[in-house]
Design a protein around this motif. Structure first.
Motif, PDB file in Angstrom:
ATOM      1  N   LEU A   1      -2.329   1.257   4.610  1.00 22.73           N
ATOM      2  CA  LEU A   1      -1.358   2.249   4.504  1.00 22.73           C
ATOM      3  C   LEU A   1      -0.818   2.611   5.835  1.00 22.73           C
ATOM      4  CD1 LEU A   1      -0.738   4.386   1.734  1.00 22.73           C
ATOM      5  CD2 LEU A   1      -0.487   5.257   3.967  1.00 22.73           C
TER       6      LEU A   1
ATOM      7  N   SER B   1       1.188   3.541  -3.259  1.00 18.19           N
ATOM      8  CA  SER B   1       0.643   5.128  -3.103  1.00 18.19           C
ATOM      9  C   SER B   1       1.685   6.125  -3.327  1.00 18.19           C
ATOM     10  CB  SER B   1       0.273   5.256  -1.725  1.00 18.19           C
ATOM     11  OG  SER B   1      -0.933   4.469  -1.471  1.00 18.19           O
TER      12      SER B   1
ATOM     13  N   ALA C   1       0.798  -1.170  -0.070  1.00 16.59           N
ATOM     14  CA  ALA C   1      -0.006  -0.033  -0.022  1.00 16.59           C
ATOM     15  C   ALA C   1       0.696   1.343   0.026  1.00 16.59           C
ATOM     16  CB  ALA C   1      -0.989  -0.031   1.246  1.00 16.59           C
TER      17      ALA C   1
ATOM     18  N   LEU D   1       2.033  11.558   2.772  1.00 12.40           N
ATOM     19  CA  LEU D   1       0.680  11.246   2.276  1.00 12.40           C
ATOM     20  C   LEU D   1      -0.536  11.618   3.114  1.00 12.40           C
ATOM     21  CD1 LEU D   1       1.480   7.647   0.664  1.00 12.40           C
ATOM     22  CD2 LEU D   1       0.972   9.892  -0.705  1.00 12.40           C
TER      23      LEU D   1
ATOM     24  N   VAL E   1      -4.660   4.294  -6.331  1.00  9.59           N
ATOM     25  CA  VAL E   1      -4.351   2.639  -5.985  1.00  9.59           C
ATOM     26  C   VAL E   1      -5.669   2.244  -5.357  1.00  9.59           C
ATOM     27  CG1 VAL E   1      -3.181   1.551  -3.992  1.00  9.59           C
ATOM     28  CG2 VAL E   1      -2.111   3.543  -5.105  1.00  9.59           C
TER      29      VAL E   1
ATOM     30  N   HIS F   1      -3.806  13.891   2.203  1.00  8.32           N
ATOM     31  CA  HIS F   1      -5.143  13.035   2.005  1.00  8.32           C
ATOM     32  C   HIS F   1      -6.145  13.065   3.135  1.00  8.32           C
ATOM     33  CE1 HIS F   1      -3.918  11.797  -2.083  1.00  8.32           C
ATOM     34  NE2 HIS F   1      -2.749  11.755  -1.762  1.00  8.32           N
TER      35      HIS F   1
ATOM     36  N   LYS G   1      -7.988   0.547   1.821  1.00 10.43           N
ATOM     37  CA  LYS G   1      -6.530   0.781   1.472  1.00 10.43           C
ATOM     38  C   LYS G   1      -5.894   1.899   2.604  1.00 10.43           C
ATOM     39  CE  LYS G   1      -7.950   4.441  -1.805  1.00 10.43           C
ATOM     40  NZ  LYS G   1      -7.629   4.701  -3.380  1.00 10.43           N
ATOM     41  N   GLU G   2      -6.670   2.712   3.171  1.00 11.33           N
ATOM     42  CA  GLU G   2      -6.163   3.777   4.029  1.00 11.33           C
ATOM     43  C   GLU G   2      -5.786   2.983   5.401  1.00 11.33           C
ATOM     44  OE1 GLU G   2      -8.641   5.939   1.411  1.00 11.33           O
ATOM     45  OE2 GLU G   2      -8.884   4.029   2.511  1.00 11.33           O
TER      46      GLU G   2
ATOM     47  N   GLN H   1       5.143   8.220   3.745  1.00  7.53           N
ATOM     48  CA  GLN H   1       3.590   7.894   4.412  1.00  7.53           C
ATOM     49  C   GLN H   1       3.262   9.112   5.008  1.00  7.53           C
ATOM     50  OE1 GLN H   1       3.152   4.231   6.696  1.00  7.53           O
ATOM     51  NE2 GLN H   1       1.877   5.622   7.924  1.00  7.53           N
TER      52      GLN H   1
ATOM     53  N   GLY I   1       0.243   7.409  -6.212  1.00  8.27           N
ATOM     54  CA  GLY I   1      -0.528   8.400  -5.699  1.00  8.27           C
ATOM     55  C   GLY I   1      -1.611   7.736  -5.212  1.00  8.27           C
ATOM     56  N   LEU I   2      -1.989   7.953  -3.879  1.00  9.24           N
ATOM     57  CA  LEU I   2      -3.332   7.250  -3.166  1.00  9.24           C
ATOM     58  C   LEU I   2      -4.616   7.111  -4.204  1.00  9.24           C
ATOM     59  CD1 LEU I   2      -4.194   6.206  -0.445  1.00  9.24           C
ATOM     60  CD2 LEU I   2      -5.009   8.272   0.010  1.00  9.24           C
ATOM     61  N   ASP I   3      -5.028   8.280  -4.488  1.00 12.17           N
ATOM     62  CA  ASP I   3      -6.319   8.097  -5.194  1.00 12.17           C
ATOM     63  C   ASP I   3      -6.124   7.414  -6.461  1.00 12.17           C
ATOM     64  OD1 ASP I   3      -7.179   9.932  -3.662  1.00 12.17           O
ATOM     65  OD2 ASP I   3      -6.590  11.535  -5.027  1.00 12.17           O
TER      66      ASP I   3
END
Length: 191
Positions: free
Chosen positions: A59, A24, A20, A111, A32, A115, A55-56, A108, A28-30
């Motif tokens: 991560l 990410s 994860a 990120l 994944v 987000h 996923k959050e 991380q 980018g998180l969006d």
């Protein structure tokens, strides 16, 4: 020592977490998906769902592990040590053991700053661990449950602020020094 089954579960969680984080950072998180994380960790989508709800959550598994280490370190502090001193000593000990900047963890944290969904998950993670810290503080100051909860919450806020402050300082700044600074400042409220 944990059994083989527990070690395998932890290894699967760790693999999903690392996938994860890596995906990410790279995409980018969006962009994944849970499926991409599961594929990268070489497990099924169902296996992912057995370990994490999102996923959050995958991560931020490293945060859960770090706070777990912290709770254990507080538990191991001398019984007669005042609560704030025990929290501070445990945090600094854990950070010294963690060592230098881990580029994956730094990425991380960055990120999380960008987000809102990750920030919300981090607050949820910390809130669930706050109860464990509150219990440790309450054991050191019986009869003061509100103070114990306030102290545990303030401690976690100070830790979060220390990490964010550290990221804004020069790269050669030691996190343990920023943590000490933030914990000393917050500790003035909990003599």
């Amino acid at each position: 020592m944990s059994g083989l089954r527990e070690r395998k579960k932890l290894a699967t969680r760790q693999a999903l977490h690392e996938a994860a984080v890596a995906l990410s950072i790279e995409h980018g998180l969006d962009k994944v998906t849970v499926e991409a994380i599961a594929d990268a960790a070489e497990v099924s989508r169902r296996t992912f769902s057995n370990y994490f709800a999102s996923k959050e959550e995958a991560l931020l598994f490293g945060d859960r592990m770090r706070v777990g280490l912290l709770v254990d370190a507080v538990r191991e502090r001398p019984a007669g040590e005042p609560p704030w001193a025990a929290l501070t000593g445990a945090a600094l000990d854990v950070q010294r053991r963690q060592g230098t900047r881990d580029p994956g963890w730094v990425a991380q944290v960055r990120l999380v700053r960008r987000h809102p969904s990750l920030a919300a998950q981090q607050v949820s993670t910390y809130a669930s661990m706050e109860d464990e810290l509150t219990a440790q503080v309450a054991a050191r100051s019986p009869g003061a449950p509100v103070r114990a909860r306030l102290m545990a919450g303030a401690f976690l806020v100070a830790m979060r602020v220390a990490v964010h402050e550290w990221l804004d300082r020069p790269a050669d700044t030691a996190l343990v020094d920023v943590m000490r600074e933030c914990l000393e400042e917050m500790g003035t409220q909990f003599p």
